[in-house]
Design a protein around this motif. Structure first.
Motif, PDB file in Angstrom:
ATOM      1  N   THR A  52      16.919  49.603 -11.936  1.00  0.00           N
ATOM      2  CA  THR A  52      17.492  50.173 -13.147  1.00  0.00           C
ATOM      3  C   THR A  52      16.408  50.861 -13.967  1.00  0.00           C
ATOM      4  O   THR A  52      15.219  50.564 -13.828  1.00  0.00           O
ATOM      5  CB  THR A  52      18.158  49.090 -14.013  1.00  0.00           C
ATOM      6  OG1 THR A  52      17.191  48.088 -14.347  1.00  0.00           O
ATOM      7  CG2 THR A  52      19.331  48.450 -13.284  1.00  0.00           C
ATOM      8  N   VAL A  95      19.019  61.645 -22.000  1.00  0.00           N
ATOM      9  CA  VAL A  95      19.167  60.194 -22.077  1.00  0.00           C
ATOM     10  C   VAL A  95      18.621  59.737 -23.425  1.00  0.00           C
ATOM     11  O   VAL A  95      17.715  60.355 -23.980  1.00  0.00           O
ATOM     12  CB  VAL A  95      18.433  59.485 -20.925  1.00  0.00           C
ATOM     13  CG1 VAL A  95      19.081  59.824 -19.583  1.00  0.00           C
ATOM     14  CG2 VAL A  95      16.955  59.856 -20.885  1.00  0.00           C
ATOM     15  N   GLN A 155      19.784  53.087 -23.645  1.00  0.00           N
ATOM     16  CA  GLN A 155      20.648  53.239 -22.478  1.00  0.00           C
ATOM     17  C   GLN A 155      19.937  52.721 -21.221  1.00  0.00           C
ATOM     18  O   GLN A 155      18.714  52.834 -21.100  1.00  0.00           O
ATOM     19  CB  GLN A 155      21.030  54.704 -22.278  1.00  0.00           C
ATOM     20  CG  GLN A 155      21.838  55.292 -23.430  1.00  0.00           C
ATOM     21  CD  GLN A 155      22.055  56.788 -23.266  1.00  0.00           C
ATOM     22  OE1 GLN A 155      21.229  57.484 -22.666  1.00  0.00           O
ATOM     23  NE2 GLN A 155      23.161  57.290 -23.811  1.00  0.00           N
ATOM     24  N   TYR A 180      20.351  52.756 -16.851  1.00  0.00           N
ATOM     25  CA  TYR A 180      21.054  53.402 -15.744  1.00  0.00           C
ATOM     26  C   TYR A 180      20.609  52.807 -14.410  1.00  0.00           C
ATOM     27  O   TYR A 180      19.426  52.488 -14.222  1.00  0.00           O
ATOM     28  CB  TYR A 180      20.710  54.898 -15.709  1.00  0.00           C
ATOM     29  CG  TYR A 180      21.075  55.675 -16.939  1.00  0.00           C
ATOM     30  CD1 TYR A 180      22.325  56.281 -17.051  1.00  0.00           C
ATOM     31  CD2 TYR A 180      20.163  55.826 -17.984  1.00  0.00           C
ATOM     32  CE1 TYR A 180      22.656  57.022 -18.176  1.00  0.00           C
ATOM     33  CE2 TYR A 180      20.484  56.551 -19.108  1.00  0.00           C
ATOM     34  CZ  TYR A 180      21.737  57.154 -19.201  1.00  0.00           C
ATOM     35  OH  TYR A 180      22.065  57.872 -20.321  1.00  0.00           O
ATOM     36  N   VAL A 229      19.180  59.518 -12.034  1.00  0.00           N
ATOM     37  CA  VAL A 229      20.222  58.624 -12.532  1.00  0.00           C
ATOM     38  C   VAL A 229      21.487  59.421 -12.819  1.00  0.00           C
ATOM     39  O   VAL A 229      21.453  60.644 -12.968  1.00  0.00           O
ATOM     40  CB  VAL A 229      19.764  57.887 -13.816  1.00  0.00           C
ATOM     41  CG1 VAL A 229      18.538  57.025 -13.537  1.00  0.00           C
ATOM     42  CG2 VAL A 229      19.481  58.879 -14.947  1.00  0.00           C
ATOM     43  N   VAL A 231      24.084  60.648 -15.262  1.00  0.00           N
ATOM     44  CA  VAL A 231      24.223  60.864 -16.705  1.00  0.00           C
ATOM     45  C   VAL A 231      25.591  61.490 -16.949  1.00  0.00           C
ATOM     46  O   VAL A 231      25.818  62.651 -16.602  1.00  0.00           O
ATOM     47  CB  VAL A 231      23.116  61.803 -17.243  1.00  0.00           C
ATOM     48  CG1 VAL A 231      23.252  61.986 -18.749  1.00  0.00           C
ATOM     49  CG2 VAL A 231      21.744  61.235 -16.910  1.00  0.00           C
TER      50      VAL A 231
END
Length: 328
Positions: A30, A54, A58, A60, A75, A77
């Motif tokens: 992550t 980002v 947050q 991801y 990632v 988004v």
């Protein structure tokens, strides 16, 4: 389409698709964002359709990283079909990253190379100005005057896989076991061999074992022959004739153009400096050596569509050429 055109097109496509070419899949991991950053469709070209970003706080799941020693993470988004985006790893913290087995090992499989790089060193410049130079036994000997090196030396011959960037290497393979004749052949051109085979062993384990077309003896002898052909070339002679002084960067490239009969020859050569001092020259070679043993024969007209870049490349027009033992 002829073979050279196909090679050039394939190389160009690799450059244009460098983001995906370098990608290594992640099976776990992550990315927790700590600062606002743009989310790029292509980090190389800084494209960002929709101006996505980002935000701090947050987290991801990671789909990919750009290579095993990553600077970018990919990632999801948003929910759009084009919203799988690259974000700088400096924008947050990576946790629990696991490479997929195929991705982690893809850059360590022998004979998957698509080209080579020959790295030749200007030993005095390396010894006097590279951070790791002074501790080398050959550099200590040069500084004391026990050894004089006034020609180019061999750093290495590196099988290269464009999709792996600088990470193709350390394949499984045989241990280094050079004959005494080969060691004697190498010594004048790889001066660390005067004091042992530690550096040669390192180069073999990191690079040489990723090709199986040549034995260790043949591999090092061939690398030395390529090095000698550059040392005796117009560009090599020009540099060696200005030891203790300076050369013109453009004049070096001009002499390469004369030697190869094309101004595009410069695309296969990259000058590396420590400050203003020449330290190394890296030469991009095609995969197929065609039975040749000189740079001119191996490269032929297989010139890259553009020159590679490196943060240590020589950028000044005047390049200083250190003399052996100049720091004594």
């Amino acid at each position: 389409m002829d073979r050279l055109a196909i090679l050039s097109l394939a190389t160009l496509l690799t450059f244009l698709n460098v983001d995906n070419a370098l990608a290594v899949n992640a099976s776990a991991g992550t990315f927790a964002v700590s600062q606002r950053c743009e989310a790029f469709q292509s980090f190389k070209n800084k494209t960002n359709p929709g101006n996505l970003a980002v935000e701090p706080g947050q987290t991801y799941p990671i789909a990919e990283v750009n290579r095993e020693q990553f600077q970018w993470v990919r990632v999801k988004v948003g929910s759009g079909k084009n919203n799988l985006r690259w974000v700088s790893a400096d924008c947050g913290e990576v946790d629990g990253l696991v490479m997929s087995e195929a991705g982690a090992q893809a850059c360590r499989v022998p004979d998957k190379y698509d080209s080579y790089v020959l790295a030749v060193t200007w030993q005095p410049g390396f010894c006097e100005h590279d951070r790791g130079g002074p501790a080398k036994p050959e550099c200590k000997a040069m500084k004391s005057g026990a050894l004089t090196v006034n020609h180019f030396t061999l750093h290495g011959l590196w099988p290269n896989k464009q999709a792996c960037g600088i990470d193709y290497g350390q394949c499984n393979g045989a241990e280094l076991n050079l004959s005494a004749d080969t060691v004697d052949y190498i010594k004048p051109w790889m001066p660390n061999f005067h004091y042992g085979t530690q550096f040669g062993n390192y180069e073999w384990k990191k690079h040489g074992v990723c090709q199986t077309a040549m034995t260790d003896d043949a591999y090092f002898r061939f690398a030395v022959d390529l090095l000698k052909s550059f040392n005796d070339s117009q560009a090599g002679e020009y540099i060696r004739s200005n030891v203790g002084g300076e050369v013109s960067r453009e004049q070096v490239y001009s002499k390469l153009a004369d030697e190869f009969g094309s101004k595009d020859a410069r695309n296969n050569f990259l000058l590396i400096c420590s400050g203003d001092y020449l330290e190394e020259i890296r030469v991009s070679l095609p995969k197929d050596f065609k039975g040749e043993r000189t740079l001119k024969g191996v490269i032929g007209q297989a010139f890259l569509p553009r020159q590679a870049t490196d943060r240590s490349e020589c950028r000044a027009e005047r390049i200083r050429i250190e003399a052996s033992g100049a720091g004594a």
